[in-house]
Scaffold this active site. Structure first.
Site, PDB file in Angstrom:
ATOM      1  N   LYS A 116     -73.562  64.083  86.529  1.00 42.77           N
ATOM      2  CA  LYS A 116     -73.613  64.050  88.353  1.00 42.77           C
ATOM      3  C   LYS A 116     -74.625  63.281  88.973  1.00 42.77           C
ATOM      4  O   LYS A 116     -74.220  62.905  90.063  1.00 42.77           O
ATOM      5  CB  LYS A 116     -74.070  65.675  88.573  1.00 42.77           C
ATOM      6  N   LYS A 159     -80.559  70.896  90.010  1.00 39.26           N
ATOM      7  CA  LYS A 159     -79.260  70.698  89.159  1.00 39.26           C
ATOM      8  C   LYS A 159     -79.379  69.920  87.918  1.00 39.26           C
ATOM      9  O   LYS A 159     -80.082  68.781  87.855  1.00 39.26           O
ATOM     10  CB  LYS A 159     -78.271  70.403  90.029  1.00 39.26           C
ATOM     11  N   GLY A 165     -69.464  74.556  85.160  1.00 36.36           N
ATOM     12  CA  GLY A 165     -69.175  75.869  85.312  1.00 36.36           C
ATOM     13  C   GLY A 165     -70.240  76.700  86.150  1.00 36.36           C
ATOM     14  O   GLY A 165     -70.557  77.932  85.838  1.00 36.36           O
ATOM     15  N   GLU A 201     -81.583  68.159  95.320  1.00 39.11           N
ATOM     16  CA  GLU A 201     -81.011  67.922  96.506  1.00 39.11           C
ATOM     17  C   GLU A 201     -81.106  68.964  97.529  1.00 39.11           C
ATOM     18  O   GLU A 201     -81.575  69.982  97.037  1.00 39.11           O
ATOM     19  CB  GLU A 201     -79.456  67.501  96.228  1.00 39.11           C
ATOM     20  N   LYS A 202     -80.583  68.731  98.603  1.00 43.95           N
ATOM     21  CA  LYS A 202     -80.868  69.895  99.709  1.00 43.95           C
ATOM     22  C   LYS A 202     -79.988  71.087  99.492  1.00 43.95           C
ATOM     23  O   LYS A 202     -79.114  71.030  98.743  1.00 43.95           O
ATOM     24  CB  LYS A 202     -80.566  69.186 101.155  1.00 43.95           C
ATOM     25  N   PHE A 203     -80.648  72.157  99.540  1.00 42.11           N
ATOM     26  CA  PHE A 203     -79.838  73.500  99.508  1.00 42.11           C
ATOM     27  C   PHE A 203     -79.013  73.792 100.678  1.00 42.11           C
ATOM     28  O   PHE A 203     -79.862  73.957 101.694  1.00 42.11           O
ATOM     29  CB  PHE A 203     -80.577  74.643  98.802  1.00 42.11           C
ATOM     30  N   LYS A 238     -63.178  80.129  91.352  1.00 42.90           N
ATOM     31  CA  LYS A 238     -62.471  80.285  92.588  1.00 42.90           C
ATOM     32  C   LYS A 238     -61.189  81.528  92.396  1.00 42.90           C
ATOM     33  O   LYS A 238     -60.804  81.633  91.274  1.00 42.90           O
ATOM     34  CB  LYS A 238     -61.604  78.729  92.806  1.00 42.90           C
ATOM     35  N   ARG A 292     -59.548  65.193  86.399  1.00 45.51           N
ATOM     36  CA  ARG A 292     -58.496  66.158  85.660  1.00 45.51           C
ATOM     37  C   ARG A 292     -57.483  66.616  86.821  1.00 45.51           C
ATOM     38  O   ARG A 292     -58.031  66.820  87.831  1.00 45.51           O
ATOM     39  CB  ARG A 292     -58.805  67.080  84.462  1.00 45.51           C
TER      40      ARG A 292
HETATM   41  P1  ADP Z   1     -70.441  72.962  88.493  1.00 45.90           P
HETATM   42  O1  ADP Z   1     -70.156  71.451  87.914  1.00 45.90           O
HETATM   43  O2  ADP Z   1     -71.357  73.725  87.816  1.00 45.90           O
HETATM   44  O3  ADP Z   1     -69.433  73.589  89.124  1.00 45.90           O
HETATM   45  P2  ADP Z   1     -71.197  71.958  91.319  1.00 45.90           P
HETATM   46  O4  ADP Z   1     -71.946  70.902  91.549  1.00 45.90           O
HETATM   47  O5  ADP Z   1     -69.699  71.742  91.316  1.00 45.90           O
HETATM   48  O6  ADP Z   1     -71.403  72.500  89.592  1.00 45.90           O
HETATM   49  O7  ADP Z   1     -71.574  73.216  92.143  1.00 45.90           O
HETATM   50  C1  ADP Z   1     -71.125  74.477  92.039  1.00 45.90           C
HETATM   51  C2  ADP Z   1     -71.464  75.372  92.882  1.00 45.90           C
HETATM   52  O8  ADP Z   1     -72.843  75.588  93.083  1.00 45.90           O
HETATM   53  C3  ADP Z   1     -70.929  74.854  94.395  1.00 45.90           C
HETATM   54  O9  ADP Z   1     -69.661  75.398  94.595  1.00 45.90           O
HETATM   55  C4  ADP Z   1     -72.002  75.711  95.251  1.00 45.90           C
HETATM   56  O10 ADP Z   1     -71.311  76.888  95.334  1.00 45.90           O
HETATM   57  C5  ADP Z   1     -73.378  75.684  94.388  1.00 45.90           C
HETATM   58  N1  ADP Z   1     -74.052  74.484  95.045  1.00 45.90           N
HETATM   59  C6  ADP Z   1     -74.094  73.359  94.310  1.00 45.90           C
HETATM   60  N2  ADP Z   1     -74.639  72.456  95.074  1.00 45.90           N
HETATM   61  C7  ADP Z   1     -75.371  73.012  95.952  1.00 45.90           C
HETATM   62  C8  ADP Z   1     -76.160  72.753  97.016  1.00 45.90           C
HETATM   63  N3  ADP Z   1     -76.748  71.469  97.289  1.00 45.90           N
HETATM   64  N4  ADP Z   1     -76.508  73.621  98.065  1.00 45.90           N
HETATM   65  C9  ADP Z   1     -75.896  74.826  98.177  1.00 45.90           C
HETATM   66  N5  ADP Z   1     -75.124  75.292  96.914  1.00 45.90           N
HETATM   67  C10 ADP Z   1     -74.942  74.651  96.225  1.00 45.90           C
END
Ligand code: ADP
Length: 450
Positions: A116, A159, A165, A201-203, A238, A292
């Site tokens: 990522k 992260k 997942g 990163e920013k939450f 989802k 994918r």
């Molecule tokens: P994964 O690959 O595990 O699905 P993602 O990076 O797609 O991880 O993030 C999954 C979920 O985590 C996002 O849909 C959101 O709900 C939450 N999330 C990820 N990054 C952030 C962020 N910067 N701020 C708030 N929520 C986040």
């Protein structure tokens, strides 16, 4: 050009891929585990090969068995579907090394997007807006990490670079909690993903999940195929998706879509892919790219009229993209409900024999499912039984169709989440559109559900 496709997956997506292959006149070879031997796509395959017992590690994830099946069957291409080996760069490499076509992106693209941090770095370089934060792994120097988090501004989120997942993430509210959170997240990342690299990163507090579908060919051409909103989630899974994402200005979506397509051209991406964004206050922030076909691809098919599996196969055949950006139009609105074999209140999986299976129909209704009356739901795999997809000329019409369709649907013998879907389509906030990723869980908590 290939004339046969080995489908290295199971369930609804195996059937979905097979339908397009058969329409295109391609021979289909299906590999399956022992309990899946009666599945409809197994019975319809030109050739079906059992590759192992129920446990995925010994069947759908067993690369050796799949490659051997490809060799003995004379398969010329492999479609990995989603999940299982679909984002495994090493597998894609082995498929190509065996002289077969992998129906997906190059192993190199998969590697970049699987990390990522690397993904964010390359997207930012290509002009795609990302969540604020450095595009580098955090070092062990706590002062440096403190400075980075302070610059972003709390709350921040830690992260795992190789996370997936929805695991390997931790929100940090203030500097006092940073050191501990760092230790725990790093250790979790190491244990779960075999890689302790993490980034900050920013939450974002109340974002929506909006994604852009793209497809690119091997000649450097790429297009985007509209937006999807997948904010209705429970535990990062989802539940209902829709296309297009409601209440976002067309011009903004177009600008982001163009940037995604341009990013594909710049990185030499090939095949279908999805750029996932968090959207808050009308701003898009890239979080990751899925290399994918997605579970929710049908809502894009319903609004664009494009068969994404066909486009993916054509690109893998070495054909040029069969459409240009100015020829792509999104018509109307589509929803998809994921029908899971699970208790609608406790969400516990509900394996067993289906004794009643009545699916809705009529204009604008599509069912993608491998299940039927007499089908046994195994406890070995995820609980997705199928998808109910509806289309309408407007969002309201599509929602009305969805309500009728959910009302008609009957599944007996096992518990499903149909009752949850029926409740959700009467939720005033969902009807209005544009809810945040926390909406469903907040709603469930209010009604005392886990
Ligand atoms: P994964 O690959 O595990 O699905 P993602 O990076 O797609 O991880 O993030 C999954 C979920 O985590 C996002 O849909 C959101 O709900 C939450 N999330 C990820 N990054 C952030 C962020 N910067 N701020 C708030 N929520 C986040």
């Amino acid at each position: 050009m290939f004339g046969s496709v080995l489908i290295a997956n199971r369930g609804e997506i195996a059937l979905r891929i097979q339908r397009t292959c058969r329409r295109l006149g391609l021979r289909t070879i299906v590999v399956h585990s022992e309990p899946d031997r009666e599945a409809p796509y197994v019975l319809q395959a030109d050739l079906a090969l059992c590759i192992g017992p129920a446990a995925a590690a010994q069947s759908y994830l067993c690369q050796k068995a799949i490659l051997f099946a490809a060799e003995v069957s004379g398969a010329e291409a492999i479609h990995p579907g989603y999940g299982f080996l679909s984002e495994n760069a090493g597998f894609a490499e082995r498929v190509e090394a065996a002289g077969l076509t992998f129906i997906g992106p190059s192993a190199a693209s998969m590697r970049v997007m699987g990390d990522k941090i690397a993904a964010k770095r390359s997207m930012r370089a290509a002009g795609v807006p990302c969540v604020p934060g450095p595009d580098a792994a955090l070092t062990d120097d706590l002062d440096v990490v403190r400075a980075a988090a302070g610059e972003i501004g709390y709350p921040v989120i830690l992260k795992a670079a190789c996370g997936g997942g929805g695991r390997g993430m931790r929100m940090v509210e203030s500097e006092s909690a940073l050191a501990d959170a760092l230790l725990v997240t790093r250790e979790e990342a190491r244990l779960a993903f075999g890689n302790s690299a993490i980034y900050v990163e920013k939450f974002l507090g109340r974002p929506r999940h909006v994604e852009i579908q793209v497809i690119a060919d091997t000649y450097g051409d790429a297009v985007w195929l509209g937006s999807r909103d997948c904010s209705l989630q429970r535990r990062h899974q989802k539940v209902i998706e829709e296309a297009p994402a409601p209440q976002i200005e067309d011009a903004l979506v177009r600008e982001i879509g163009e940037r995604c397509a341009e990013a594909c051209r710049q990185i030499g991406y090939r095949s279908v892919g999805t750029f996932e964004f968090l959207v808050e206050d009308n701003a898009f922030y890239f979080i990751e790219m899925n290399t994918r076909l997605q579970v929710e691809h049908p809502v894009t098919e319903m609004t664009t009229g494009i068969d994404l599996v066909e486009a993916q196969i054509r690109v893998a055949q070495g054909e040029r993209l069969p459409f240009r950006q100015d020829g792509i139009a999104c018509h109307g609105h589509a929803f998809e409900c994921r029908i899971n074999a699970e208790d609608p209140d406790s969400f516990a999986p509900s394996p067993g024999m289906i004794d009643t299976w009545q699916m809705p129909g009529g204009p604008g209704v599509r069912i993608d499912s491998h299940a039927s009356s007499g089908y046994r739901v195994s406890s070995y795999y995820d609980s997705l039984l199928g998808k109910l997809i509806v289309h309408g000329t407007t969002r309201d019409e599509a929602l009305a169709r969805l309500r009728v369709a959910l009302d008609e649907a009957r599944i007996g013998g096992i518990a499903t989440n149909l009752p949850l879907h029926r409740r959700l389509v009467t939720d005033p906030d969902f009807i209005r559109g544009g809810v945040s990723i926390h909406h469903l869980e907040t709603r469930l908590r209010r009604s005392g559900q886990p």
